[in-house]
Design a protein around this motif. Structure first.
Motif, mmCIF file in Angstrom:
data_model
loop_
_atom_site.group_PDB
_atom_site.id
_atom_site.type_symbol
_atom_site.label_atom_id
_atom_site.label_comp_id
_atom_site.label_asym_id
_atom_site.label_seq_id
_atom_site.Cartn_x
_atom_site.Cartn_y
_atom_site.Cartn_z
ATOM 1 N N ASN A 130 0.847 -1.189 0.000
ATOM 2 C CA ASN A 130 0.000 0.000 0.000
ATOM 3 C C ASN A 130 0.883 1.240 0.000
ATOM 4 O OD1 ASN A 130 -2.453 -1.491 0.202
ATOM 5 N ND2 ASN A 130 -2.074 -1.786 2.392
ATOM 6 N N ILE A 131 0.630 2.152 -0.929
ATOM 7 C CA ILE A 131 1.374 3.401 -0.956
ATOM 8 C C ILE A 131 0.629 4.398 -0.075
ATOM 9 C CG2 ILE A 131 2.399 5.220 -2.356
ATOM 10 C CD1 ILE A 131 3.579 2.426 -2.842
ATOM 11 N N ALA A 132 1.166 4.612 1.109
ATOM 12 C CA ALA A 132 0.552 5.522 2.078
ATOM 13 C C ALA A 132 1.165 6.915 1.887
ATOM 14 C CB ALA A 132 0.736 4.992 3.493
ATOM 15 N N SER A 133 1.487 7.585 2.972
ATOM 16 C CA SER A 133 2.015 8.950 2.870
ATOM 17 C C SER A 133 2.559 9.384 4.217
ATOM 18 C CB SER A 133 0.899 9.916 2.441
ATOM 19 O OG SER A 133 1.308 11.266 2.598
ATOM 20 N N ILE A 134 3.487 10.321 4.188
ATOM 21 C CA ILE A 134 3.958 10.937 5.425
ATOM 22 C C ILE A 134 2.801 11.568 6.198
ATOM 23 C CG2 ILE A 134 4.443 13.198 4.397
ATOM 24 C CD1 ILE A 134 6.952 13.294 6.219
ATOM 25 N N HIS A 135 1.712 11.871 5.488
ATOM 26 C CA HIS A 135 0.536 12.461 6.136
ATOM 27 C C HIS A 135 -0.138 11.499 7.106
ATOM 28 C CE1 HIS A 135 0.086 16.415 4.158
ATOM 29 N NE2 HIS A 135 0.755 15.831 3.184
ATOM 30 N N HIS A 136 0.299 10.259 7.148
ATOM 31 C CA HIS A 136 -0.270 9.351 8.151
ATOM 32 C C HIS A 136 0.201 9.735 9.549
ATOM 33 C CE1 HIS A 136 3.604 7.193 8.476
ATOM 34 N NE2 HIS A 136 3.115 6.679 9.579
ATOM 35 N N THR A 148 -6.416 11.565 7.143
ATOM 36 C CA THR A 148 -7.196 10.515 7.806
ATOM 37 C C THR A 148 -7.152 9.224 7.006
ATOM 38 O OG1 THR A 148 -8.672 12.146 8.813
ATOM 39 C CG2 THR A 148 -9.494 9.891 8.640
ATOM 40 N N SER A 149 -7.319 9.331 5.697
ATOM 41 C CA SER A 149 -7.322 8.130 4.855
ATOM 42 C C SER A 149 -5.971 7.429 4.868
ATOM 43 C CB SER A 149 -7.726 8.485 3.422
ATOM 44 O OG SER A 149 -6.715 9.241 2.764
ATOM 45 N N LYS A 150 -4.888 8.191 4.865
ATOM 46 C CA LYS A 150 -3.558 7.585 4.845
ATOM 47 C C LYS A 150 -3.198 6.988 6.201
ATOM 48 C CE LYS A 150 -2.451 8.280 0.530
ATOM 49 N NZ LYS A 150 -2.261 7.135 -0.396
ATOM 50 N N SER A 151 -3.649 7.628 7.290
ATOM 51 C CA SER A 151 -3.459 7.030 8.618
ATOM 52 C C SER A 151 -4.174 5.686 8.681
ATOM 53 C CB SER A 151 -4.006 7.959 9.702
ATOM 54 O OG SER A 151 -3.299 9.172 9.746
ATOM 55 N N ASN A 171 2.586 -4.818 3.344
ATOM 56 C CA ASN A 171 3.421 -3.728 3.831
ATOM 57 C C ASN A 171 2.970 -2.418 3.203
ATOM 58 O OD1 ASN A 171 5.605 -5.144 5.447
ATOM 59 N ND2 ASN A 171 5.806 -6.224 3.494
ATOM 60 N N SER A 172 3.414 -1.324 3.792
ATOM 61 C CA SER A 172 3.118 -0.016 3.205
ATOM 62 C C SER A 172 4.381 0.828 3.122
ATOM 63 C CB SER A 172 2.027 0.716 3.995
ATOM 64 O OG SER A 172 2.410 0.917 5.338
ATOM 65 N N ILE A 173 4.358 1.758 2.189
ATOM 66 C CA ILE A 173 5.431 2.730 1.987
ATOM 67 C C ILE A 173 4.829 4.113 2.161
ATOM 68 C CG2 ILE A 173 7.058 3.707 0.321
ATOM 69 C CD1 ILE A 173 7.162 0.949 -1.011
ATOM 70 N N SER A 174 5.479 4.940 2.983
ATOM 71 C CA SER A 174 4.979 6.296 3.220
ATOM 72 C C SER A 174 5.991 7.320 2.718
ATOM 73 C CB SER A 174 4.709 6.512 4.716
ATOM 74 O OG SER A 174 3.548 5.827 5.107
ATOM 75 N N PRO A 175 5.800 7.812 1.500
ATOM 76 C CA PRO A 175 6.702 8.838 0.976
ATOM 77 C C PRO A 175 6.378 10.208 1.561
ATOM 78 C CG PRO A 175 5.534 7.646 -0.786
ATOM 79 C CD PRO A 175 4.825 7.382 0.497
ATOM 80 N N ALA A 176 7.404 11.039 1.673
ATOM 81 C CA ALA A 176 7.211 12.470 1.927
ATOM 82 C C ALA A 176 7.115 13.143 0.561
ATOM 83 C CB ALA A 176 8.353 13.010 2.775
ATOM 84 N N ALA A 177 7.667 14.342 0.420
ATOM 85 C CA ALA A 177 7.580 15.065 -0.848
ATOM 86 C C ALA A 177 8.360 14.321 -1.934
ATOM 87 C CB ALA A 177 8.131 16.475 -0.673
ATOM 88 N N LEU A 232 7.135 1.655 5.913
ATOM 89 C CA LEU A 232 8.477 2.183 5.712
ATOM 90 C C LEU A 232 8.396 3.627 5.231
ATOM 91 C CD1 LEU A 232 10.209 -0.870 3.998
ATOM 92 C CD2 LEU A 232 10.023 -0.323 6.428
ATOM 93 N N ASN A 233 8.913 4.535 6.058
ATOM 94 C CA ASN A 233 8.986 5.940 5.656
ATOM 95 C C ASN A 233 10.121 6.142 4.668
ATOM 96 O OD1 ASN A 233 6.886 6.738 7.322
ATOM 97 N ND2 ASN A 233 8.214 7.399 8.985
ATOM 98 N N ILE A 234 9.855 6.891 3.620
ATOM 99 C CA ILE A 234 10.899 7.304 2.687
ATOM 100 C C ILE A 234 10.735 8.816 2.555
ATOM 101 C CG2 ILE A 234 9.434 6.567 0.733
ATOM 102 C CD1 ILE A 234 12.092 6.075 -0.801
ATOM 103 N N ASP A 235 11.454 9.543 3.433
ATOM 104 C CA ASP A 235 11.099 10.944 3.654
ATOM 105 C C ASP A 235 12.281 11.911 3.730
ATOM 106 O OD1 ASP A 235 12.230 10.455 6.129
ATOM 107 O OD2 ASP A 235 10.365 10.611 7.255
ATOM 108 N N GLY A 236 13.474 11.437 3.399
ATOM 109 C CA GLY A 236 14.625 12.338 3.421
ATOM 110 C C GLY A 236 14.932 12.912 4.786
ATOM 111 N N GLY A 237 14.386 12.289 5.834
ATOM 112 C CA GLY A 237 14.637 12.737 7.196
ATOM 113 C C GLY A 237 13.710 13.832 7.696
ATOM 114 N N ILE A 238 12.727 14.244 6.900
ATOM 115 C CA ILE A 238 11.879 15.370 7.276
ATOM 116 C C ILE A 238 11.050 15.072 8.532
ATOM 117 C CG2 ILE A 238 9.935 14.697 5.810
ATOM 118 C CD1 ILE A 238 11.172 18.300 6.412
ATOM 119 N N SER A 239 10.757 13.799 8.785
ATOM 120 C CA SER A 239 9.956 13.477 9.970
ATOM 121 C C SER A 239 10.754 13.630 11.260
ATOM 122 C CB SER A 239 9.410 12.042 9.865
ATOM 123 O OG SER A 239 10.463 11.102 9.797
ATOM 124 N N ASN A 240 12.061 13.905 11.156
ATOM 125 C CA ASN A 240 12.899 14.144 12.337
ATOM 126 C C ASN A 240 13.105 15.634 12.620
ATOM 127 O OD1 ASN A 240 13.400 11.325 12.541
ATOM 128 N ND2 ASN A 240 14.973 11.510 10.965
#
Length: 246
Positions: A130-136, A148-151, A171-177, A232-240
């Motif tokens: 599932n392709i989720a999102s950092i918005h989760h 809400t949908s991505k969470s 599994n899911s992948i949560s991309p940022a930008a 799995l977050n793929i976010d370039g570290g933005i969530s930190n």
């Protein structure tokens, strides 16, 4: 005899979807793509015009499309639920029709397609991504329905991995930008704003669609078969990042 594994990708014409199709095509997968717009991808061996919202909301359309999907996709190794809609509104603006469409496309659709293809995925020892999102986990104003949908999609991923116990990995992948045309359109193609967005990330750049697709390819293969129920977050570290006042 064609021994290639089949992958089904929803939202195959989008920025991430088209790169998913290309990566799996170049990795010798048979790619079947679904999208709302009738504009076949050069990386899809088979393309089916498909409206996820109608599939969830209209019983007659569901029956019709399942007849087609069952005929055209007799075997399946990997389902990638990538299609999504992003309708922005604040609480005072949100329309129930937009809310329902968002949940149908981003959450209920993945559930229903997982149910439809369960037996085929189990037979092939396959998986669902599932392709989720950092918005989760991190969001912005006016992203009520989307966040809400991505969470919930991440929650569905975890719940399915437990429910299916050894039958099918999920599994899911949560991309940022990610640098897609949709992202640039969101900034009105303002390069200065895109540069600022790059600089916000510890990586000093936003992501590339091929980075998401390569991660999906790794998750699909048996070498990482112990990864199950993961997001799995793929976010370039933005969530930190915690931005302080200047």
């Amino acid at each position: 005899m064609d021994n290639r594994k089949t992958v089904l990708i929803t939202g195959v014409l989008g920025g991430i979807g088209s790169q998913l199709a290309r990566t799996f095509n170049e990795s010798n997968y048979r790619v079947v793509g679904l999208d709302l717009v009738d504009q076949p991808s050069p990386y899809c061996e088979k393309f089916i015009r498909f409206d996820l919202h109608r599939y969830c909301a209209e019983p007659a359309y569901k029956v019709h499309m399942e007849d087609i999907l069952n005929k055209e996709i007799p075997e399946l190794f990997l389902l990638i639920n990538n299609a999504a809609v992003q309708i922005l509104s604040s609480l005072s603006e949100v329309k129930i029709d937009d809310w329902n469409q968002t949940l149908n496309v981003n959450l209920t659709g993945p559930l229903m397609l997982s149910q439809l293809f369960l037996d085929r995925l189990e037979s092939s020892h396959g998986s669902i991504i599932n392709i989720a999102s950092i918005h989760h986990q991190l969001t912005k104003k006016r992203f009520l329905a989307y966040a809400t949908s991505k969470s919930a999609l991440v929650g569905l991923t975890k719940a399915l991995s437990v429910d299916l116990q050894g039958r099918v990995r999920v599994n899911s992948i949560s991309p940022a930008a990610i640098d897609t045309q949709m992202l640039r359109d969101g900034f009105n193609n303002d390069e200065a704003k895109v540069r600022m967005l790059n600089e916000l990330h510890p990586s000093q750049r936003i992501g590339k669609p091929q980075e998401v697709s390569q991660l999906a390819l790794l998750l699909a293969e048996d070498k990482l078969g112990f990864i199950n129920g993961a997001n799995l977050n793929i976010d370039g570290g933005i969530s930190n990042v915690l931005k302080d006042l200047d």
